[in-house]
Design a protein around this motif. Structure first.
Motif, mmCIF file in Angstrom:
data_model
loop_
_atom_site.group_PDB
_atom_site.id
_atom_site.type_symbol
_atom_site.label_atom_id
_atom_site.label_comp_id
_atom_site.label_asym_id
_atom_site.label_seq_id
_atom_site.Cartn_x
_atom_site.Cartn_y
_atom_site.Cartn_z
ATOM 1 N N PRO A 39 0.800 -1.228 0.000
ATOM 2 C CA PRO A 39 0.000 0.000 0.000
ATOM 3 C C PRO A 39 0.834 1.281 0.000
ATOM 4 C CG PRO A 39 -0.888 -1.548 1.591
ATOM 5 C CD PRO A 39 0.403 -2.129 1.080
ATOM 6 N N GLU A 40 1.973 1.259 0.647
ATOM 7 C CA GLU A 40 2.799 2.479 0.694
ATOM 8 C C GLU A 40 3.427 2.805 -0.661
ATOM 9 O OE1 GLU A 40 5.141 -0.965 2.464
ATOM 10 O OE2 GLU A 40 3.228 -0.056 2.930
ATOM 11 N N ASP A 41 3.351 1.869 -1.609
ATOM 12 C CA ASP A 41 3.845 2.120 -2.963
ATOM 13 C C ASP A 41 2.830 2.867 -3.822
ATOM 14 O OD1 ASP A 41 6.207 0.786 -2.376
ATOM 15 O OD2 ASP A 41 5.468 -1.134 -3.149
ATOM 16 N N LEU A 42 1.614 3.034 -3.308
ATOM 17 C CA LEU A 42 0.529 3.646 -4.072
ATOM 18 C C LEU A 42 0.150 4.994 -3.485
ATOM 19 C CD1 LEU A 42 -1.712 0.482 -4.450
ATOM 20 C CD2 LEU A 42 -0.129 1.421 -6.131
ATOM 21 N N HIS A 43 0.050 5.994 -4.346
ATOM 22 C CA HIS A 43 -0.299 7.365 -3.943
ATOM 23 C C HIS A 43 -1.335 7.904 -4.927
ATOM 24 C CE1 HIS A 43 3.259 7.069 -1.410
ATOM 25 N NE2 HIS A 43 3.881 6.599 -2.479
ATOM 26 N N ASP A 44 -1.916 9.045 -4.612
ATOM 27 C CA ASP A 44 -2.913 9.641 -5.511
ATOM 28 C C ASP A 44 -2.351 9.894 -6.907
ATOM 29 O OD1 ASP A 44 -5.048 9.567 -3.792
ATOM 30 O OD2 ASP A 44 -5.077 11.713 -3.375
ATOM 31 N N THR A 45 -1.059 10.120 -7.011
ATOM 32 C CA THR A 45 -0.451 10.415 -8.308
ATOM 33 C C THR A 45 0.055 9.168 -9.039
ATOM 34 O OG1 THR A 45 1.668 10.830 -7.245
ATOM 35 C CG2 THR A 45 0.219 12.740 -7.612
ATOM 36 N N THR A 46 -0.084 7.995 -8.415
ATOM 37 C CA THR A 46 0.363 6.758 -9.048
ATOM 38 C C THR A 46 -0.436 6.502 -10.317
ATOM 39 O OG1 THR A 46 0.976 5.796 -6.917
ATOM 40 C CG2 THR A 46 0.608 4.266 -8.735
ATOM 41 N N ARG A 47 0.284 6.234 -11.394
ATOM 42 C CA ARG A 47 -0.341 5.887 -12.680
ATOM 43 C C ARG A 47 -0.242 4.367 -12.808
ATOM 44 N NH1 ARG A 47 -1.153 10.055 -16.155
ATOM 45 N NH2 ARG A 47 -0.385 12.075 -15.469
ATOM 46 N N LEU A 48 -1.386 3.710 -12.643
ATOM 47 C CA LEU A 48 -1.382 2.257 -12.569
ATOM 48 C C LEU A 48 -0.819 1.603 -13.825
ATOM 49 C CD1 LEU A 48 -4.757 1.678 -10.731
ATOM 50 C CD2 LEU A 48 -2.453 1.644 -9.791
ATOM 51 N N ALA A 49 -1.210 2.062 -14.997
ATOM 52 C CA ALA A 49 -0.712 1.458 -16.237
ATOM 53 C C ALA A 49 0.773 1.737 -16.416
ATOM 54 C CB ALA A 49 -1.499 1.970 -17.430
ATOM 55 N N ASP A 50 1.192 2.975 -16.189
ATOM 56 C CA ASP A 50 2.595 3.354 -16.408
ATOM 57 C C ASP A 50 3.516 2.833 -15.303
ATOM 58 O OD1 ASP A 50 1.739 4.716 -18.647
ATOM 59 O OD2 ASP A 50 1.770 6.684 -17.682
ATOM 60 N N ASP A 51 3.089 2.973 -14.050
ATOM 61 C CA ASP A 51 3.961 2.631 -12.928
ATOM 62 C C ASP A 51 3.970 1.141 -12.596
ATOM 63 O OD1 ASP A 51 4.452 5.343 -12.783
ATOM 64 O OD2 ASP A 51 3.087 5.690 -11.113
ATOM 65 N N PHE A 52 2.855 0.444 -12.859
ATOM 66 C CA PHE A 52 2.771 -0.971 -12.500
ATOM 67 C C PHE A 52 2.445 -1.886 -13.670
ATOM 68 C CE2 PHE A 52 2.307 1.164 -8.467
ATOM 69 C CZ PHE A 52 3.119 0.396 -7.649
ATOM 70 N N GLY A 53 2.260 -1.316 -14.848
ATOM 71 C CA GLY A 53 1.988 -2.131 -16.031
ATOM 72 C C GLY A 53 0.695 -2.924 -15.944
ATOM 73 N N ILE A 54 -0.306 -2.378 -15.269
ATOM 74 C CA ILE A 54 -1.581 -3.076 -15.136
ATOM 75 C C ILE A 54 -2.214 -3.247 -16.513
ATOM 76 C CG2 ILE A 54 -3.949 -2.812 -14.289
ATOM 77 C CD1 ILE A 54 -2.844 -1.780 -11.713
ATOM 78 N N ASP A 55 -2.608 -4.482 -16.809
ATOM 79 C CA ASP A 55 -3.234 -4.752 -18.102
ATOM 80 C C ASP A 55 -4.754 -4.817 -17.950
ATOM 81 O OD1 ASP A 55 -3.933 -7.314 -17.130
ATOM 82 O OD2 ASP A 55 -2.151 -8.227 -18.025
ATOM 83 N N SER A 56 -5.446 -5.059 -19.051
ATOM 84 C CA SER A 56 -6.911 -5.025 -19.032
ATOM 85 C C SER A 56 -7.507 -6.123 -18.158
ATOM 86 C CB SER A 56 -7.462 -5.114 -20.458
ATOM 87 O OG SER A 56 -7.032 -6.300 -21.074
#
Length: 86
Positions: free
Chosen positions: A25-42
């Motif tokens: 959880p501490e790796d995630l912030h309001d400015t975290t871009r899920l696709a760019d920062d974590f490579g979340i796919d569809s």
């Protein structure tokens, strides 16, 4: 359904994202871009949406989640969806 604060929605979203992508959880912030920062796919996004739907008791379209570029925007989306009349 009880009202949820922005902080509660943010915690719920961070918890769900952490469970799906295997981060802390501490790796995630309001400015975290899920696709760019974590490579979340569809598929991961569909899983996140499904878990949020279950937790909140309302439908959430994947296209809405993909439109949210940051975690903070996703929380804004959840807040707006909960405020809509049913």
């Amino acid at each position: 359904m009880p009202t949820r604060t922005r902080e509660q929605l943010g915690l719920l979203l961070r918890t769900v994202v952490c469970d799906v992508v295997g981060t802390e959880p501490e790796d995630l912030h309001d400015t975290t871009r899920l696709a760019d920062d974590f490579g979340i796919d569809s598929l991961e996004l569909m899983e996140i949406g499904s878990r949020l739907e279950t937790a909140l008791g309302l439908p959430i379209a994947v296209r809405d989640l993909t439109a949210a570029e940051t975690l903070g925007q996703a929380v804004d989306l959840l807040e707006a969806r909960l405020a809509e009349p049913r």
